[in-house]
Design an enzyme around this catalytic site. Structure first.
Site, PDB file in Angstrom:
ATOM      1  N   ASP A  35       0.871  -1.172   0.000  1.00  0.00           N
ATOM      2  CA  ASP A  35       0.000   0.000   0.000  1.00  0.00           C
ATOM      3  C   ASP A  35       0.915   1.232   0.000  1.00  0.00           C
ATOM      4  O   ASP A  35       2.129   1.128  -0.243  1.00  0.00           O
ATOM      5  CB  ASP A  35      -1.005  -0.036   1.164  1.00  0.00           C
ATOM      6  CG  ASP A  35      -0.351   0.061   2.538  1.00  0.00           C
ATOM      7  OD1 ASP A  35       0.891   0.160   2.606  1.00  0.00           O
ATOM      8  OD2 ASP A  35      -1.090   0.043   3.547  1.00  0.00           O
ATOM      9  N   VAL A  68       0.052  -6.895   8.563  1.00  0.00           N
ATOM     10  CA  VAL A  68      -1.106  -7.675   9.024  1.00  0.00           C
ATOM     11  C   VAL A  68      -2.231  -7.674   7.989  1.00  0.00           C
ATOM     12  O   VAL A  68      -2.744  -8.733   7.606  1.00  0.00           O
ATOM     13  CB  VAL A  68      -1.602  -7.160  10.391  1.00  0.00           C
ATOM     14  CG1 VAL A  68      -2.899  -7.854  10.785  1.00  0.00           C
ATOM     15  CG2 VAL A  68      -0.540  -7.368  11.463  1.00  0.00           C
ATOM     16  N   GLY A  69      -2.613  -6.494   7.532  1.00  0.00           N
ATOM     17  CA  GLY A  69      -3.698  -6.411   6.544  1.00  0.00           C
ATOM     18  C   GLY A  69      -3.344  -7.174   5.274  1.00  0.00           C
ATOM     19  O   GLY A  69      -4.191  -7.866   4.694  1.00  0.00           O
ATOM     20  N   HIS A 128       8.455 -25.512   7.047  1.00  0.00           N
ATOM     21  CA  HIS A 128       7.351 -26.301   7.603  1.00  0.00           C
ATOM     22  C   HIS A 128       6.005 -26.015   6.935  1.00  0.00           C
ATOM     23  O   HIS A 128       5.178 -26.917   6.836  1.00  0.00           O
ATOM     24  CB  HIS A 128       7.209 -26.029   9.110  1.00  0.00           C
ATOM     25  CG  HIS A 128       8.348 -26.599   9.912  1.00  0.00           C
ATOM     26  ND1 HIS A 128       8.340 -26.639  11.282  1.00  0.00           N
ATOM     27  CD2 HIS A 128       9.534 -27.152   9.525  1.00  0.00           C
ATOM     28  CE1 HIS A 128       9.476 -27.192  11.721  1.00  0.00           C
ATOM     29  NE2 HIS A 128      10.216 -27.498  10.664  1.00  0.00           N
ATOM     30  N   HIS A 144       5.484 -32.529   7.196  1.00  0.00           N
ATOM     31  CA  HIS A 144       4.955 -31.181   6.945  1.00  0.00           C
ATOM     32  C   HIS A 144       4.065 -31.157   5.697  1.00  0.00           C
ATOM     33  O   HIS A 144       3.136 -30.351   5.609  1.00  0.00           O
ATOM     34  CB  HIS A 144       6.095 -30.172   6.822  1.00  0.00           C
ATOM     35  CG  HIS A 144       6.948 -30.126   8.050  1.00  0.00           C
ATOM     36  ND1 HIS A 144       6.459 -29.731   9.275  1.00  0.00           N
ATOM     37  CD2 HIS A 144       8.241 -30.478   8.249  1.00  0.00           C
ATOM     38  CE1 HIS A 144       7.414 -29.827  10.177  1.00  0.00           C
ATOM     39  NE2 HIS A 144       8.511 -30.286   9.585  1.00  0.00           N
ATOM     40  N   CYS A 202       2.792  -3.592   3.932  1.00  0.00           N
ATOM     41  CA  CYS A 202       1.909  -2.480   4.323  1.00  0.00           C
ATOM     42  C   CYS A 202       2.496  -1.890   5.602  1.00  0.00           C
ATOM     43  O   CYS A 202       3.704  -2.014   5.839  1.00  0.00           O
ATOM     44  CB  CYS A 202       0.460  -2.936   4.459  1.00  0.00           C
ATOM     45  SG  CYS A 202       0.131  -4.198   5.702  1.00  0.00           S
ATOM     46  N   THR A 239       1.887  -2.657   8.888  1.00  0.00           N
ATOM     47  CA  THR A 239       2.236  -3.718   9.847  1.00  0.00           C
ATOM     48  C   THR A 239       2.499  -5.063   9.184  1.00  0.00           C
ATOM     49  O   THR A 239       3.017  -5.972   9.833  1.00  0.00           O
ATOM     50  CB  THR A 239       1.059  -3.931  10.824  1.00  0.00           C
ATOM     51  OG1 THR A 239      -0.097  -4.278  10.042  1.00  0.00           O
ATOM     52  CG2 THR A 239       0.788  -2.691  11.654  1.00  0.00           C
ATOM     53  N   ARG A 243       6.293  -0.159   9.058  1.00  0.00           N
ATOM     54  CA  ARG A 243       6.363   0.580  10.319  1.00  0.00           C
ATOM     55  C   ARG A 243       6.930  -0.286  11.447  1.00  0.00           C
ATOM     56  O   ARG A 243       7.028   0.157  12.593  1.00  0.00           O
ATOM     57  CB  ARG A 243       4.964   1.079  10.711  1.00  0.00           C
ATOM     58  CG  ARG A 243       4.491   2.223   9.846  1.00  0.00           C
ATOM     59  CD  ARG A 243       3.054   2.592  10.174  1.00  0.00           C
ATOM     60  NE  ARG A 243       2.683   3.859   9.556  1.00  0.00           N
ATOM     61  CZ  ARG A 243       1.431   4.273   9.397  1.00  0.00           C
ATOM     62  NH1 ARG A 243       0.426   3.517   9.805  1.00  0.00           N
ATOM     63  NH2 ARG A 243       1.183   5.438   8.848  1.00  0.00           N
TER      64      ARG A 243
HETATM   65  C1  RB5 Z   1      -2.916   1.763   6.607  1.00  0.00           C
HETATM   66  O1  RB5 Z   1      -3.216   2.821   7.441  1.00  0.00           O
HETATM   67  C2  RB5 Z   1      -2.585   0.549   7.458  1.00  0.00           C
HETATM   68  O2  RB5 Z   1      -3.753   0.092   8.055  1.00  0.00           O
HETATM   69  C3  RB5 Z   1      -1.946  -0.543   6.596  1.00  0.00           C
HETATM   70  O3  RB5 Z   1      -0.756  -0.083   6.053  1.00  0.00           O
HETATM   71  C4  RB5 Z   1      -1.601  -1.815   7.312  1.00  0.00           C
HETATM   72  O4  RB5 Z   1      -0.813  -1.602   8.424  1.00  0.00           O
HETATM   73  C5  RB5 Z   1      -2.746  -2.698   7.589  1.00  0.00           C
HETATM   74  O5  RB5 Z   1      -2.633  -3.787   8.152  1.00  0.00           O
END
Ligand code: RB5
Length: 148
Positions: free
Chosen positions: A9, A70-71, A99, A134, A66, A68, A110
């Site tokens: 992103d 995570v998204g 595995h 596995h 992105c 984190t 970040r």
């Molecule tokens: C965008 O603000 C942020 O939510 C995205 O970069 C990411 O960290 C989502 O998991």
């Protein structure tokens, strides 16, 4: 040499470009499935484009970045045939290949700095799926996916 699909992103854009340059210089074929600048965008769009290039077989592996990771990893794992891991250290990155036979690596711009991100990517790419017990577990993951 492996072909690697990239996506990010707006927040992951800068780290993605650093990692693409690093791997291109090492001889990997890298392609950017967006975002192509730092204008605000939404990570599922670029997770989808990148992961489709992997499941189609056009690219061997995918790397998603992105804020984190995570998204990106949640989005990627919604796509049939994708096994994505989000990593902020190299140990899990390597084990996720050995595995879990991950085919997508997600990281957070970040969370990790450029040099740590390179180390994570190096460890992920160097590791090989071990198969054996596995393999059976990865097939169980595919069975879960096929229940959807
Ligand atoms: C965008 O603000 C942020 O939510 C995205 O970069 C990411 O960290 C989502 O998991």
């Amino acid at each position: 040499m492996l072909k690697i699909a990239f996506g990010s992103d707006h927040i992951g854009f800068g780290l993605k470009k650093e990692i693409m340059a690093y791997l291109t210089q090492k001889g990997y074929t890298c392609f950017d499935f967006g975002a192509h600048d730092e204008n605000r965008t939404s990570y599922p769009i670029h997770a989808r484009a990148t992961c489709q290039a992997v499941v189609s077989g056009e690219y061997d592996l995918g790397i998603l970045i992105c804020g984190t990771g995570v998204g990106m990893s949640i989005s990627a794992n919604k796509i049939h045939g994708i096994r994505a891991v989000v990593c902020s250290e190299p140990y899990s990155a390597a084990l996720s290949r050995q595995h879990n036979n991950t085919n997508v690596l997600a990281m957070g711009a970040r969370v990790v700095g450029v040099e740590l991100a390179k180390m994570i990517v190096d460890n992920w790419l160097a590791a090989q799926f071990e198969g054996g017990r596995h393999q059976e577990r990865v097939e169980m993951i595919t069975a879960l996916e096929n229940e959807r």
